[in-house]
Motif scaffolding. Structure first.
Motif, short mmCIF file in Angstrom:
data_model
loop_
_atom_site.label_atom_id
_atom_site.label_comp_id
_atom_site.label_asym_id
_atom_site.label_seq_id
_atom_site.Cartn_x
_atom_site.Cartn_y
_atom_site.Cartn_z
N ASP A 1 3.55 2.79 3.84
CA ASP A 1 3.95 3.91 3.00
C ASP A 1 5.46 4.11 3.11
O ASP A 1 6.15 4.31 2.11
CB ASP A 1 3.25 5.21 3.44
CG ASP A 1 1.74 5.11 3.37
OD1 ASP A 1 1.24 4.65 2.33
OD2 ASP A 1 1.08 5.49 4.35
N ASP A 2 5.95 4.09 4.35
CA ASP A 2 7.36 4.34 4.63
C ASP A 2 7.92 3.18 5.46
O ASP A 2 7.18 2.44 6.11
CB ASP A 2 7.54 5.64 5.43
CG ASP A 2 6.89 6.83 4.74
OD1 ASP A 2 7.14 7.01 3.53
OD2 ASP A 2 6.13 7.55 5.40
N MET B 1 6.43 11.91 2.61
CA MET B 1 6.51 12.66 3.86
C MET B 1 6.77 14.13 3.56
O MET B 1 7.47 14.48 2.62
CB MET B 1 7.64 12.10 4.73
CG MET B 1 7.34 10.72 5.31
SD MET B 1 8.64 10.16 6.47
CE MET B 1 9.96 9.80 5.32
N THR C 1 -2.23 7.36 12.89
CA THR C 1 -0.94 7.01 12.29
C THR C 1 -0.49 5.67 12.89
O THR C 1 -0.46 5.52 14.11
CB THR C 1 0.10 8.09 12.59
OG1 THR C 1 -0.32 9.31 11.95
CG2 THR C 1 1.47 7.71 12.07
N ARG D 1 0.74 8.53 8.10
CA ARG D 1 1.49 7.54 7.33
C ARG D 1 1.39 6.15 7.97
O ARG D 1 1.19 6.03 9.18
CB ARG D 1 2.97 7.94 7.23
CG ARG D 1 3.21 9.32 6.70
CD ARG D 1 2.87 9.44 5.25
NE ARG D 1 3.85 8.82 4.40
CZ ARG D 1 3.75 8.74 3.06
NH1 ARG D 1 2.67 9.24 2.47
NH2 ARG D 1 4.69 8.18 2.33
#
Length: 277
Positions: free
Chosen positions: A212-213, A1, A196, A36
């Protein structure tokens, strides 16, 4: 990020309590950056659904603010329309979202409600049906769809709004393994095209493999970080009512036995472990 980039949507110091009930969320700072894949996890009752509804405009914070592109959201018709053309929420049960007679009618409802030209509505519907791989179901009555097909149709309705952020509440729940994999492929395609994607899930292994997160709701607040490292924290997972993810646990075991060099990515699925071995 990228911490310097303005998030697409964010809650700042947000709190919410349902009528005659205790606060569900208090002082929440939570941002969704562009581009993301984000997994949202936490035990039942931790506030995941409330958080998603706040982000999508279904609920208004009792305190704090919701911002879109850094600007506070106005909870009037114009402000909510602006928000909902950027952020779409798909609820867990597709039957709570599907209401039209056919798939095409249901998917076209949102764009038509925006007052778009007929040609653009058709183009958006075609693109959404193609993205979800349900073009053949265009004329199918929604009540005749399988559960997995209803899930896809509900997501297609949100995709037709061309949102920048797509929030999904337990999208893989109730799907068989093949259905889960097909849906994950769809989500990866949406992300590759610029959407996203935020997914609420209880499946830690899926979150590690797909996201990813990750954002984990705990009794003391929200922890956010790279999915694989955040979901490799046993105390955090225990405090949040989550089990240890398969992939990080196997990777740690292989490293302690000297079978995997530090810094080398570990296998993320059983098939990858079998191929590695």
């Amino acid at each position: 990020m990228n911490p310097s980039a303005t998030p697409l949507v964010e809650l700042a110091g947000a709190g919410y309590a349902y009528e005659d009930g205790p606060a569900v969320l208090t002082g929440v700072d939570f941002a969704i950056p562009a581009g993301r894949a984000l997994a949202l996890l936490g035990r039942n009752g931790s506030g995941k659904t409330t958080l998603m509804r706040l982000l999508s405009g279904g609920l208004r914070p009792g305190s704090g603010a919701l911002r879109l592109d850094g600007t506070p959201v106005a909870y009037d018709r114009a402000g909510l329309t602006r928000l909902r053309t950027s952020v779409q929420l798909v609820v867990q049960d597709p039957d709570d979202q599907l209401f039209a007679a056919s798939v095409e009618q249901d998917v076209s409802f949102g764009p038509m409600n925006l007052g778009l030209p007929t040609a653009e509505v058709r183009a958006r519907v075609d693109a959404a049906l193609t993205a979800l791989d349900i073009t053949a179901l265009r004329d199918r009555p929604t009540h005749l769809l399988s559960y997995g097909q209803r899930k896809r149709a509900a997501i297609a309705g949100a995709v037709a709004m061309a949102p920048r952020v797509l929030i999904l509440d337990e999208p893989t729940a109730g799907l068989d393994p093949d259905g889960q994999e097909r849906l994950l492929d769809v989500l990866s395609g949406l992300q590759a095209s610029g959407t996203t994607v935020v997914m609420a899930t209880h499946d830690v292994d899926l979150a590690v493999r797909w996201a990813d997160d990750a954002a984990v709701l705990t009794p003391s607040g929200i922890r956010v970080g790279p999915a694989e490292s955040l979901l490799s924290d046993p105390p955090l997972l225990t405090a949040s009512g989550l089990r240890t993810a398969w992939s990080p646990a196997v990777t740690a075991f292989l490293r302690t036995r000297g079978l995997l060099d530090p810094g080398t990515p570990g296998p993320r699925t059983p098939d990858a472990l079998a191929a590695w071995a």
